[in-house]
Design a protein around this motif. Structure first.
Motif, PDB file in Angstrom:
ATOM      1  N   SER A 195     -12.653  17.932 -13.398  1.00  0.00           N
ATOM      2  CA  SER A 195     -13.590  17.088 -12.634  1.00  0.00           C
ATOM      3  C   SER A 195     -14.508  16.324 -13.584  1.00  0.00           C
ATOM      4  N   GLY A 198     -12.523  13.543 -14.922  1.00  0.00           N
ATOM      5  CA  GLY A 198     -12.390  12.499 -13.903  1.00  0.00           C
ATOM      6  C   GLY A 198     -13.652  11.661 -13.799  1.00  0.00           C
ATOM      7  N   GLN A 199     -14.798  12.328 -13.806  1.00  0.00           N
ATOM      8  CA  GLN A 199     -16.090  11.642 -13.736  1.00  0.00           C
ATOM      9  C   GLN A 199     -16.272  10.702 -14.924  1.00  0.00           C
ATOM     10  N   SER A 202     -14.031   7.717 -14.567  1.00  0.00           N
ATOM     11  CA  SER A 202     -14.530   6.733 -13.587  1.00  0.00           C
ATOM     12  C   SER A 202     -15.573   5.838 -14.243  1.00  0.00           C
ATOM     13  N   PRO A 211      -9.351   0.542 -14.040  1.00  0.00           N
ATOM     14  CA  PRO A 211      -9.221   1.996 -14.075  1.00  0.00           C
ATOM     15  C   PRO A 211      -8.346   2.487 -15.232  1.00  0.00           C
ATOM     16  N   ALA A 236      -9.382  15.766  -8.902  1.00  0.00           N
ATOM     17  CA  ALA A 236     -10.432  15.456  -9.871  1.00  0.00           C
ATOM     18  C   ALA A 236     -10.737  13.967 -10.006  1.00  0.00           C
ATOM     19  N   TYR A 237      -9.798  13.117  -9.568  1.00  0.00           N
ATOM     20  CA  TYR A 237      -9.932  11.688  -9.906  1.00  0.00           C
ATOM     21  C   TYR A 237      -8.854  10.935  -9.145  1.00  0.00           C
ATOM     22  N   TYR A 239      -7.283   8.049  -9.741  1.00  0.00           N
ATOM     23  CA  TYR A 239      -6.236   7.366 -10.519  1.00  0.00           C
ATOM     24  C   TYR A 239      -5.435   8.387 -11.334  1.00  0.00           C
ATOM     25  N   THR A 240      -4.782   9.294 -10.616  1.00  0.00           N
ATOM     26  CA  THR A 240      -4.017  10.336 -11.305  1.00  0.00           C
ATOM     27  C   THR A 240      -2.557  10.273 -10.896  1.00  0.00           C
TER      28      THR A 240
END
Ligand SMILES: Cc1ncc(COP(=O)(O)O)c(C=O)c1O
Length: 400
Positions: A195, A198-199, A202, A211, A236-237, A239-240
């Motif tokens: 996470s 992911g943050q 972003s 992205p 977590a995100y 764009y995975t």
């Protein structure tokens, strides 16, 4: 016939895993297979579950028209739907949208999945950040598409070092590639670190104006021990993507079957899916093998009996720790990554080779100072190898 400069260089620098595997074949011919302890390659020795053969045989016996023919490049729609439903059950509870057939593309193993993803998103000159240590084939996969791998430093106990990944981001960064459970360390990344990653991505994506894709290479996802749950990158995100296969968890690496999946919460993902279908075709795969798709479509959630691997891990870790090796107990995959007792990991791997014990130096994974052991071998091989490990360890200590 002249060979391209690029392939001449690539073939000359054959992977350390392959080199060791080939040396093992020669040593076995010389000393006999029971006198050589080959821990070099991740080739699963646990047989596929019997239901695999039953399902494959039933599909062949049905002899439905067209099953050996061409199909949509992404794979049989029914199979993709089944994989999508499985992913929704397994990882969909935290997502806003369910996986559909348009989020799943059947591939020629995880290697095929990564190449399809890379071809679809990378332009020449782009960069793919990957934490060290890493599976060195990634260098070739990125280079196939004119891009390059940018290694990031590992964090504590080989977890993610997010600030180092952040520091490596430039306007050329397209992808951050992770692998969990991890080859060679066996580490499983926690939800917290995913996470946080992911943050960070972003925020970084906003800064560079597009992205950054997070790709998780997950062929070992189901090989985890002690009832562990592998956290979902999708959570977590947005764009995975994942690239995965049945090579390891179904013991089918020679059958070349896997898939790539796009996060259903990724905005505007249809052009990506279309690009991937095209990439599968023009990379020369055309599509993944038909019979394997149809078989695995019926076997979602089935795996080999992982208790074999867990017992071997426990036996090996206890044996090596008793000798004095420093290592983190892996949560998943079938590798150990102990610290070399001398700084030069290649020299230590040579000491082991003198004992007919074959391992791979950490520098074969861009992480000198360690060595990798693969425990896809019977327990007797592990037990019988331990005296050789002990002698090599003792010799290394005199060299310090
Ligand atoms: C980390 C990692 N990724 C990808 C692969 C390729 O797997 P596949 O046989 O599914 O192409 C491997 C194989 O060893 C691996 O260890």
């Amino acid at each position: 016939m002249p060979v391209s400069k690029k392939m001449t260089a690539a073939a000359g620098g054959a992977s350390m895993v392959r080199k060791m595997f080939e040396e093992g074949t020669l040593l076995k011919a010389k000393f006999g297979p029971d006198k050589v302890f080959d821990f070099s390659i991740g080739n699963p020795d646990v047989p596929p579950p019997p239901i695999f053969k039953e399902t494959l045989s039933a599909i062949i016996a049905q002899d439905r028209p067209g099953i050996h023919g061409y199909m949509p490049n992404a794979g049989w729609p029914k199979v993709r739907e089944r994989v999508a439903s499985f992913l929704t059950r397994e990882q969909g509870q935290y997502l806003q949208n369910p996986f559909t057939a348009d989020h799943v593309l059947m591939t020629v193993g995880a290697a095929g999945a990564l190449n399809v993803i890379f071809k679809s998103v990378l332009d020449p000159g782009d960069e793919v950040i990957v934490p060290r240590p890493y599976f060195m084939e990634y260098n070739f996969y990125a280079d196939n598409h004119g891009a390059k791998i940018v290694p990031a430093e590992p964090g504590e106990d080989f977890h993610l070092n997010i600030s180092d990944i952040r520091s490596k981001i430039t306007t050329a960064t397209r992808v951050v590639l992770i692998n969990s459970p991890h080859n060679p360390t066996g580490v499983v990344y926690t939800l917290e670190e995913l996470s946080e990653l992911g943050q960070m991505l972003s925020e970084a994506g906003k800064k560079i104006g597009r992205p950054i894709l997070l790709v998780s290479d997950e062929p070992y996802r189901k090989l985890v021990y002690g009832g562990m749950d592998v956290p979902s990158v999708f959570q977590a995100y947005p764009y995975t993507m994942i690239g995965t296969s049945y090579s390891k968890d179904m013991s089918l690496p020679g059958e070349r079957i896997g898939y790539a999946a796009i996060n259903p919460d990724m905005p505007d993902s249809k052009p990506l899916f279309d690009a991937m279908s095209m990439a599968n075709r023009i990379l020369g795969f055309v599509s993944a093998p038909s019979l394997m798709q149809l078989t695995m479509g019926e076997l979602q959630g089935v795996t080999v009996d992982i208790s074999y691997y867990e017992q071997r891990r426990d036996l090996f870790v206890a044996g090596l720790q008793k000798i004095g090796f420093e290592l983190t107990i892996p949560d998943g995959a079938f590798y150990l990554f102990p610290k070399s007792p001398i700084a030069d990991d290649s020299a230590f791997v040579n000491l082991l080779k003198q004992e007919n014990v074959l391992t791979v130096p950490g520098r074969g994974f861009a992480q000198p100072g360690y060595f990798r052991i693969c425990y896809c071998v019977p327990e007797t091989t592990i037990r019988n190898s331990l005296p050789g490990f002990a002698r090599a360890f003792a010799k290394a200590k005199t060299m310090k």
